[in-house]
Motif scaffolding. Structure first.
Motif, short mmCIF file in Angstrom:
data_model
loop_
_atom_site.label_atom_id
_atom_site.label_comp_id
_atom_site.label_asym_id
_atom_site.label_seq_id
_atom_site.Cartn_x
_atom_site.Cartn_y
_atom_site.Cartn_z
N GLN A 21 0.83 -1.21 0.00
CA GLN A 21 0.00 0.00 0.00
C GLN A 21 0.86 1.25 0.00
O GLN A 21 0.59 2.21 -0.71
N LEU A 22 1.93 1.25 0.79
CA LEU A 22 2.80 2.40 0.91
C LEU A 22 3.54 2.69 -0.40
O LEU A 22 3.68 3.84 -0.80
N THR A 23 3.97 1.65 -1.09
CA THR A 23 4.79 1.85 -2.29
C THR A 23 3.99 1.94 -3.58
O THR A 23 4.36 2.67 -4.48
N GLU A 24 2.91 1.18 -3.68
CA GLU A 24 2.18 1.15 -4.95
C GLU A 24 0.67 1.32 -4.83
O GLU A 24 -0.05 1.21 -5.81
N SER A 25 0.19 1.54 -3.62
CA SER A 25 -1.25 1.69 -3.36
C SER A 25 -2.05 0.50 -3.89
O SER A 25 -3.13 0.64 -4.45
N LYS A 26 -1.48 -0.70 -3.71
CA LYS A 26 -2.13 -1.95 -4.13
C LYS A 26 -1.91 -2.98 -3.03
O LYS A 26 -1.06 -2.81 -2.17
N SER A 27 -2.65 -4.09 -3.13
CA SER A 27 -2.37 -5.21 -2.23
C SER A 27 -1.13 -5.93 -2.77
O SER A 27 -0.77 -5.78 -3.94
N SER A 28 -0.48 -6.70 -1.92
CA SER A 28 0.74 -7.38 -2.36
C SER A 28 0.44 -8.37 -3.48
O SER A 28 1.29 -8.62 -4.34
N GLU A 29 -0.77 -8.93 -3.51
CA GLU A 29 -1.14 -9.87 -4.58
C GLU A 29 -1.27 -9.17 -5.94
O GLU A 29 -1.14 -9.81 -6.97
N GLU A 30 -1.52 -7.87 -5.95
CA GLU A 30 -1.70 -7.12 -7.19
C GLU A 30 -0.39 -6.58 -7.77
O GLU A 30 -0.37 -6.11 -8.91
#
Length: 90
Positions: free
Chosen positions: A43-52
């Motif tokens: 979330q902090l680096t890409e504003s996504k879940s780790s699965e995404e």
């Protein structure tokens, strides 16, 4: 009935000297296998879940490194360029 084996993925942070040092050897590596921390970092680096997050590495900004250092309670060596990327658990 066949079971689909799901590969576990986790995030890894690596640090290298800047290009002008002409030394591309790995200077820092930290793997994060905790699920909740992986989600927070994603979330902090890409504003996504780790699965995404797509395979590959993303260069981290100074601001992101400061936030990650606080989140993980880690002292990152100064004067390195940092990257975050996904890894598959073996």
């Amino acid at each position: 009935m066949t079971e689909e084996k799901k590969t576990m993925r986790y995030l890894s942070i690596t640090g290298f000297y800047p290009d002008e040092k002409q030394d591309d050897s790995l200077q820092f590596e930290l793997t994060i296998k905790d699920y909740e921390l992986n989600q927070a970092l994603a979330q902090l680096t890409e504003s996504k879940s780790s699965e995404e997050i797509e395979p590959g590495e993303l260069e981290l900004t100074v601001s992101q490194i400061l936030q990650i250092a606080d989140l993980l309670n880690v002292d990152f060596p100064k004067d390195l360029e940092y990257f975050i990327g996904t890894r598959s658990a073996s």
